[in-house]
Design an enzyme around this catalytic site. Structure first.
Site, short mmCIF file in Angstrom:
data_model
loop_
_atom_site.label_atom_id
_atom_site.label_comp_id
_atom_site.label_asym_id
_atom_site.label_seq_id
_atom_site.Cartn_x
_atom_site.Cartn_y
_atom_site.Cartn_z
N TYR A 180 -88.76 40.56 -7.96
CA TYR A 180 -89.60 41.25 -8.95
C TYR A 180 -90.18 42.55 -8.39
CZ TYR A 180 -89.40 36.98 -11.77
OH TYR A 180 -88.97 35.92 -12.51
N LYS A 196 -81.66 29.15 -1.87
CA LYS A 196 -80.23 29.21 -2.18
C LYS A 196 -79.54 29.70 -0.91
CE LYS A 196 -76.86 28.88 -5.20
NZ LYS A 196 -76.42 27.62 -5.81
N ASP A 199 -80.39 25.09 -7.58
CA ASP A 199 -79.68 24.46 -8.70
C ASP A 199 -79.89 22.95 -8.67
OD1 ASP A 199 -78.29 24.74 -6.30
OD2 ASP A 199 -76.32 24.75 -7.23
N ASP A 220 -90.76 30.92 -10.70
CA ASP A 220 -91.01 31.26 -12.09
C ASP A 220 -90.27 30.28 -13.00
OD1 ASP A 220 -91.76 32.62 -14.35
OD2 ASP A 220 -90.70 34.47 -13.89
N ASP A 249 -91.70 26.47 -15.02
CA ASP A 249 -91.61 26.25 -16.47
C ASP A 249 -90.91 24.93 -16.78
OD1 ASP A 249 -93.04 28.49 -17.04
OD2 ASP A 249 -91.51 29.42 -18.32
#
Ligand code: NAD
Length: 361
Positions: free
Chosen positions: A144, A194, A226, A250, A254
Site C-alpha cells: 500500500y 507467501k 492461501d 486486510d 475481513d
C-alpha cells in the site's frame, strides 16, 4: 500516556460514521458523569467531511490534534460522492495518512464471537462458537505504500505498478508486537506469508523466526496466505494470534470478521511504540444504510472499550463497557445486521441507549 487528564480525539468521518460516533460519545459521557472518569474530549474532521470543509481528507489541524491526543476514536470514512476525486483527495487517503502520521504500525483486530450471535455466522455454530482470535496486521508498510507505484505506459500499453517492500526493522517491530500479544493470550502465534513465491515474504519469515527466539514460551508456526484463508473458514478455532503483512491482513481480517457474523460488531486498534492509538470499527461508512438510523453502533462502542484498555490503561472501564454490550445482547437487542430473520430489531440510537443503561452506576 501523557500525565494528567487523558485527551481523546473523536473523528466521526462520513456515512454512518457520525451516527455510530454519537453513540460512543454517549457511552463516554456516561462514564464521565457516573463512573468518575475524567478525560478531555475533542472532535475533528477527517475523510469526505474534511474534504468538504477544508479541501483535504486529513487537514493539518486534525493531524496536529491527533498527535496531541492520547488516543483517537475514528468511525469511518468514504462514500460514492468522493469516488471521482483525485486519489490524493479521497477520504481513504485521510485514513492512510493519519495512520502513517502517527506511526501506527500495529493493527490489532480481534475476532470474537459473542455466544448469543453464533447463529449469525455463515459457518456452522460448532465451528465458531467460542471463537477468539486476534489478527495483528502490519499497517504502514508493504504494497500500500511501496515504491515504485503508478500507472505508466510500457511497450505501447498502460501498466499498473505497485511494489511490496518490507525492511527488516519493519518486520521486526510488528513481530515483537505480535509475540507480545500472543504472550498475553494463548501463547500461539501463526505468521502468514507467501514465502514460496515472494522474496519480501522470505525475509518476513526469516525475521519472524529470529524475533521468536526472544519469546521461547510462544509457539510459532507459519502458513502460506492461501492456506491460511482456507483454514480460517475450515477450522478457525485453531488460531490464537495471526501476524501478517498489510495486504494479507486486510483480506484475512475481513474473512475473520465474517466468521463472527457481522462487520458491525468488530473493533480494532492501531498502536505505535508509545501505545498512542487509533481505535476504529473495521466496517466502512456503509453508504447503503447511512442516514437511516439502522447502523449497528456496537463495533464503535467496542472500539472505545479497546481505547480505554490499551491507550488509557483503564481495563476496569473497558470491562464495564464490554460487559454492558454483552448484557444488551443477552437481553435480545439486535440491530438489523445481527438479527435473525423475523427477529425484532432496534435502531442505532436505541442500541446505544441500551448500552448506556446497562452501564449502570
Ligand atoms: P462497509 O463496511 O461500509 O459496508 C459493507 C456492508 O456492511 C454494507 O452492506 C453495510 O451496510 C454493512 N455495514 C457496515 N457497517 C455496518 C454497521 N455498523 N451496521 C450495520 N451494517 C453495517 O464497506 P464498503 O461498502 O465496501 O465501503 C463503503 C465505503 O466505506 C467506501 O467508501 C469505502 O472506501 C469505505 N471504507 C472505509 C473504511 C474505514 O473508514 N475504515 C473501511 C472500509 C471501507
Amino acid at each position: 500516556m501523557s500525565a494528567g487528564i487523558p485527551k481523546i480525539l473523536i473523528l466521526p468521518g462520513d456515512g454512518i460514521g457520525p451516527e455510530v460516533a454519537a453513540e460512543a460519545r454517549k457511552v463516554l459521557d456516561a462514564l464521565r458523569s457516573r463512573h468518575g472518569f475524567h478525560a478531555d474530549i475533542a472532535e475533528g474532521l477527517i475523510g469526505g467531511a474534511a474534504y468538504d470543509a477544508a479541501g483535504e481528507p486529513l487537514p493539518e489541524a486534525t493531524l496536529a490534534a491527533a498527535r496531541g491526543a492520547d488516543a483517537v476514536l475514528l468511525a469511518a470514512v468514504g462514500g460514492p460522492r468522493y469516488d471521482s476525486l483525485p486519489r490524493d483527495k479521497r477520504p481513504e487517503r485521510g485514513l492512510l495518512a493519519i495512520r502513517a502520521g502517527l506511526g501506527l504500525y500495529a493493527n490489532l483486530r480481534p475476532a470474537i464471537l459473542f455466544p448469543e450471535l453464533a447463529a449469525a455466522s455463515s459457518l456452522k455454530p460448532e465451528l465458531v462458537a467460542g471463537l477468539d482470535l486476534l489478527i495483528v496486521r502490519e499497517l504502514t508498510g508493504g504494497i500500500y505504500f511501496g515504491k515504485p507505484r503508478g500507472i505508466e505506459t510500457r511497450d505501447g500499453q498502460r501498466v499498473g505498478v505497485n511494489t511490496e517492500v518490507y525492511s527488516e526493522s519493519e518486520i521486526e517491530r510488528i513481530a515483537r508486537s505480535a509475540f507480545t500479544a500472543a504472550q498475553l493470550r494463548g501463547k500461539r502465534l501463526c505468521s502468514v506469508d507467501k514465502a514460496n513465491v515472494l522474496e519480501s515474504s522470505e525475509l518476513w519469515r526469516e525475521v519472524v523466526i529470529r524475533v521468536g527466539r526472544d519469546f521461547p514460551e510462544v509457539q510459532l508456526s507459519h502458513q502460506y496466505v492461501d492456506n491460511a484463508a482456507m483454514q480460517l473458514v475450515r477450522a478457525p478455532k485453531q488460531f490464537d494470534v495471526i501476524v501478517t503483512s498489510n495486504l494479507f491482513g486486510d483480506i484475512l481480517s475481513d474473512i475473520a470478521a465474517q466468521l463472527t457474523g457481522s462487520i458491525g460488531m468488530l473493533p480494532s486498534a492501531s498502536l505505535n511504540e508509545r501505545a498512542q492509538g487509533l481505535y476504529e470499527p473495521i466496517h466502512g461508512s456503509a453508504p447503503d444504510i447511512a442516514g437511516k438510523g439502522v447502523a449497528n453502533p456496537l463495533a464503535m462502542i467496542l472500539s472505545l472499550a479497546m481505547l480505554l484498555r490499551y491507550s488509557l490503561k483503564r481495563g476496569d472501564l473497558a470491562d464495564k463497557v464490554e460487559g454492558a454490550v454483552r448484557r444488551v445482547l443477552a437481553d435480545g437487542l439486535r440491530t438489523a445486521d445481527i438479527a435473525r430473520p423475523g427477529e425484532a430489531t432496534v435502531g442505532t440510537v436505541q442500541m446505544g441507549a441500551a448500552v448506556v443503561a446497562a452501564l449502570g452506576g
